[in-house]
Structure formats: structure tokens, C-alpha cells
Design a protein around this motif. Structure first.
Motif, short mmCIF file in Angstrom:
data_model
loop_
_atom_site.label_atom_id
_atom_site.label_comp_id
_atom_site.label_asym_id
_atom_site.label_seq_id
_atom_site.Cartn_x
_atom_site.Cartn_y
_atom_site.Cartn_z
N ARG A 241 8.17 -3.14 2.99
CA ARG A 241 7.47 -1.88 3.27
C ARG A 241 6.87 -1.27 2.00
NH1 ARG A 241 4.54 1.48 5.52
NH2 ARG A 241 5.18 3.61 5.84
N TRP A 242 7.56 -1.43 0.87
CA TRP A 242 7.13 -0.84 -0.41
C TRP A 242 6.92 -1.94 -1.43
CZ3 TRP A 242 6.14 4.12 0.24
CH2 TRP A 242 6.84 4.81 1.23
N ALA A 243 5.99 -1.72 -2.34
CA ALA A 243 5.75 -2.69 -3.40
C ALA A 243 5.32 -1.95 -4.66
CB ALA A 243 4.67 -3.68 -2.98
N VAL B 270 2.95 1.21 -3.93
CA VAL B 270 2.13 0.81 -2.80
C VAL B 270 2.98 0.78 -1.54
CG1 VAL B 270 0.67 -1.04 -1.87
CG2 VAL B 270 0.73 -0.61 -4.34
N ALA B 271 2.44 1.30 -0.43
CA ALA B 271 3.09 1.22 0.87
C ALA B 271 2.33 0.22 1.74
CB ALA B 271 3.11 2.58 1.56
N ARG B 272 3.07 -0.58 2.52
CA ARG B 272 2.39 -1.51 3.43
C ARG B 272 1.39 -0.71 4.25
NH1 ARG B 272 6.32 -4.10 7.16
NH2 ARG B 272 7.04 -5.13 5.28
N ALA B 273 0.22 -1.28 4.47
CA ALA B 273 -0.89 -0.56 5.11
C ALA B 273 -0.66 -0.41 6.60
CB ALA B 273 -2.20 -1.28 4.85
N ASP B 274 -0.34 0.80 7.04
CA ASP B 274 -0.29 1.13 8.45
C ASP B 274 -1.62 1.75 8.86
OD1 ASP B 274 2.33 0.25 8.53
OD2 ASP B 274 3.15 2.25 8.20
N GLY C 103 -2.01 -2.98 1.62
CA GLY C 103 -1.21 -1.84 1.20
C GLY C 103 -2.08 -0.70 0.73
N ARG C 104 -1.53 0.51 0.82
CA ARG C 104 -2.24 1.70 0.35
C ARG C 104 -1.52 2.23 -0.88
NH1 ARG C 104 -1.95 7.19 1.95
NH2 ARG C 104 -0.41 6.60 3.51
N LEU D 50 2.19 -7.86 2.78
CA LEU D 50 3.21 -7.54 1.78
C LEU D 50 4.57 -7.94 2.34
CD1 LEU D 50 2.19 -3.99 0.48
CD2 LEU D 50 1.95 -6.18 -0.68
N VAL E 292 -6.53 0.97 -2.42
CA VAL E 292 -5.68 0.05 -1.67
C VAL E 292 -5.41 -1.24 -2.44
CG1 VAL E 292 -6.52 0.91 0.56
CG2 VAL E 292 -7.65 -1.06 -0.51
#
Length: 110
Positions: free
Chosen positions: A10-12, A33-37, A92-93, A7, A45
Motif C-alpha cells: 500500500r505504501w512505498a 508514495v501511496a498505491r494509486a487508488d 502510485g500517488r 506497487l 505520481v
């Protein structure tokens, strides 16, 4: 993972296209959606398949496998998931549905 774009921030926001995750999310839903950490089985996801890196999908994590994650849609009649394309890479989650029915998503299939 090489060849699978991350992504860009950080955010989408994502817009669902198609019925593969129905009834959890539906065509036209808007998702935060948050970037997948980190991710774990049961999470919804945003993912890409190394075999089709241009395809960005919303799916549910089933299990970790060699090469990434096994992902499936909540609608068993639509097979545009790991059953067709193999393991996916989580980018992303999904944190919440913003519209048209705001709220958190269930961690398990309905």
C-alpha cells in the motif's frame, strides 16, 4: 494493466534520480508514495510506461488519454516522459517529500 507491475504494498518510498521534475523534486529527494487508488491532473505520481515496464518514473499527470495517462516532468528540457514513451500507467500517488526538505508537493507546475 497487463504487463505493468503494481506497487508491492500500500505504501512505498521512492528516491528521485535525475533532473526531470526539478524544481518540484530534485535528484536525491525521498518521497512517500501511496498505491494509486485515484489520481487527477496536476498530481505528482509514480508511473510506468507499458513500452518500458521496467522503468519507474516520478512525473506529473497532465491528462487522461487512450491507454492511460499523459505524464510530463516539470523540467521541460528533459523529455523522459510521455513525449518519448507515450501513455503511462499510474502505480502510485506521491503524498509528500520526506527528505531532505520535508513537505507537501504543489499540485501545479512551478
Amino acid at each position: 494493466m497487463d504487463g505493468v507491475p503494481a506497487l508491492p504494498s500500500r505504501w512505498a518510498l521512492a528516491r528521485v534520480t535525475g533532473p526531470s521534475m526539478s524544481p518540484t523534486v530534485r535528484h536525491g529527494d525521498r518521497l512517500l508514495v501511496a498505491r494509486a487508488d485515484r489520481a487527477r491532473p496536476g498530481d505528482v505520481v509514480l508511473a510506468r510506461f507499458p513500452a518500458r515496464p521496467e522503468l519507474l518514473v516520478v512525473k506529473r499527470l497532465v491528462r487522461a488519454v487512450d491507454g492511460g495517462w499523459w505524464v510530463e516532468g516539470d523540467n521541460p528540457l528533459v523529455a523522459d516522459d510521455s513525449r518519448a514513451f507515450g501513455p503511462a500507467v499510474v502505480v502510485g500517488r506521491v503524498l509528500a517529500r520526506l527528505a531532505p526538505r520535508p513537505g507537501r508537493l504543489p499540485r501545479s507546475r512551478p
